[in-house]
Scaffold this motif. Structure first.
Motif, mmCIF file in Angstrom:
data_model
loop_
_atom_site.group_PDB
_atom_site.id
_atom_site.type_symbol
_atom_site.label_atom_id
_atom_site.label_comp_id
_atom_site.label_asym_id
_atom_site.label_seq_id
_atom_site.Cartn_x
_atom_site.Cartn_y
_atom_site.Cartn_z
ATOM 1 N N LEU A 63 0.849 -1.173 0.000
ATOM 2 C CA LEU A 63 0.000 0.000 0.000
ATOM 3 C C LEU A 63 0.890 1.230 0.000
ATOM 4 N N PRO A 64 0.375 2.382 -0.417
ATOM 5 C CA PRO A 64 1.224 3.577 -0.467
ATOM 6 C C PRO A 64 1.717 3.977 0.916
ATOM 7 N N ALA A 65 2.833 4.684 0.945
ATOM 8 C CA ALA A 65 3.424 5.095 2.218
ATOM 9 C C ALA A 65 2.569 6.154 2.918
ATOM 10 N N GLU A 66 1.863 6.971 2.126
ATOM 11 C CA GLU A 66 1.039 8.021 2.732
ATOM 12 C C GLU A 66 -0.155 8.325 1.843
ATOM 13 N N SER A 67 -1.164 8.919 2.476
ATOM 14 C CA SER A 67 -2.364 9.322 1.757
ATOM 15 C C SER A 67 -2.995 10.483 2.499
ATOM 16 N N GLY A 68 -3.620 11.362 1.746
ATOM 17 C CA GLY A 68 -4.334 12.475 2.355
ATOM 18 C C GLY A 68 -5.629 12.003 2.988
ATOM 19 N N TYR A 130 -0.520 4.429 10.720
ATOM 20 C CA TYR A 130 -1.287 3.194 10.874
ATOM 21 C C TYR A 130 -0.410 2.018 10.469
ATOM 22 N N SER A 131 -0.224 1.117 11.419
ATOM 23 C CA SER A 131 0.587 -0.075 11.178
ATOM 24 C C SER A 131 -0.334 -1.265 10.934
ATOM 25 N N LEU A 132 -0.056 -1.975 9.872
ATOM 26 C CA LEU A 132 -0.774 -3.197 9.552
ATOM 27 C C LEU A 132 0.206 -4.326 9.764
ATOM 28 N N ASP A 133 -0.194 -5.321 10.531
ATOM 29 C CA ASP A 133 0.755 -6.366 10.895
ATOM 30 C C ASP A 133 0.264 -7.756 10.524
ATOM 31 N N HIS A 134 -0.868 -8.173 11.034
ATOM 32 C CA HIS A 134 -1.314 -9.557 10.885
ATOM 33 C C HIS A 134 -2.613 -9.663 10.093
ATOM 34 N N LEU A 158 1.050 3.017 6.885
ATOM 35 C CA LEU A 158 0.448 4.085 6.094
ATOM 36 C C LEU A 158 0.357 5.324 6.971
ATOM 37 N N PHE A 159 0.731 6.459 6.415
ATOM 38 C CA PHE A 159 0.596 7.732 7.114
ATOM 39 C C PHE A 159 -0.597 8.476 6.536
#
Length: 173
Positions: A63-68, A130-134, A158-159
């Protein structure tokens, strides 16, 4: 990693219970009941042995590193079957609340040594990291008697940042 019975196995067990009750009145059914119990135990054992192991599955997340804020992001999932048997099951991705979108499980049917992909769209609702892990994968045995729940790791972040999307809305007024 846990095992649990499917509805099919529970229905078969109820049928065996009914046969056991019938065997109380008809002694001739006791042998049939014992044979049916032994067969079911054999099938359950085979189904458990044929379930995939955690090492058989590899999950990758992009997923992208950041999004508005208010912007749409695409989450790409790739599930690879490293094993020698086909794997069929459902994947639940564990996502932060700030990502608005579908939370339904994704069905996968993957041949041996192959991969399957899924792309999902989400809207970022708030700023922050936001961290996505599992993710959780539920695999069913080929006889549909047992299932195994596997926890797969695939780290991504994702930021959510204030973006142009927010300026076009009336939220700032």
């Amino acid at each position: 990693m846990t095992f649990s019975p499917t509805k099919t196995l529970l229905l078969l067990a109820l049928a065996l219970l009914g046969l056991a009750v019938a065997a109380l009145w008809m002694v001739e059914l006791v042998f049939v009941w014992l044979l049916a119990c032994a067969a079911l135990l054999l099938f359950v054992g085979a189904d458990v042995l044929l379930l995939p192991r955690k090492d058989d599955l590899l999950l990758q997340r992009k997923l992208p590193a950041e999004s508005g804020i208010g912007g749409e992001v695409e989450l790409a999932l790739t599930l690879s079957n490293q094993g020698t048997r086909a794997i069929k099951g459902r994947l639940w991705d564990i996502l932060p609340q700030a990502l608005e979108g579908s939370r339904e499980p994704i069905a996968f049917d993957i041949a041996p040594k192959k991969s399957a992909k899924a792309a999902l769209k989400y809207t970022v609702q708030d700023r922050g990291e936001y961290s996505l892990d599992h993710a959780t994968f539920e695999a069913r045995g080929p006889l549909n008697l047992m299932r195994r729940v596997l926890r797969l790791s695939a780290k991504a972040s994702l930021f959510g940042i204030p973006g142009v999307e927010l300026l076009h809305s009336n939220r700032l007024i």
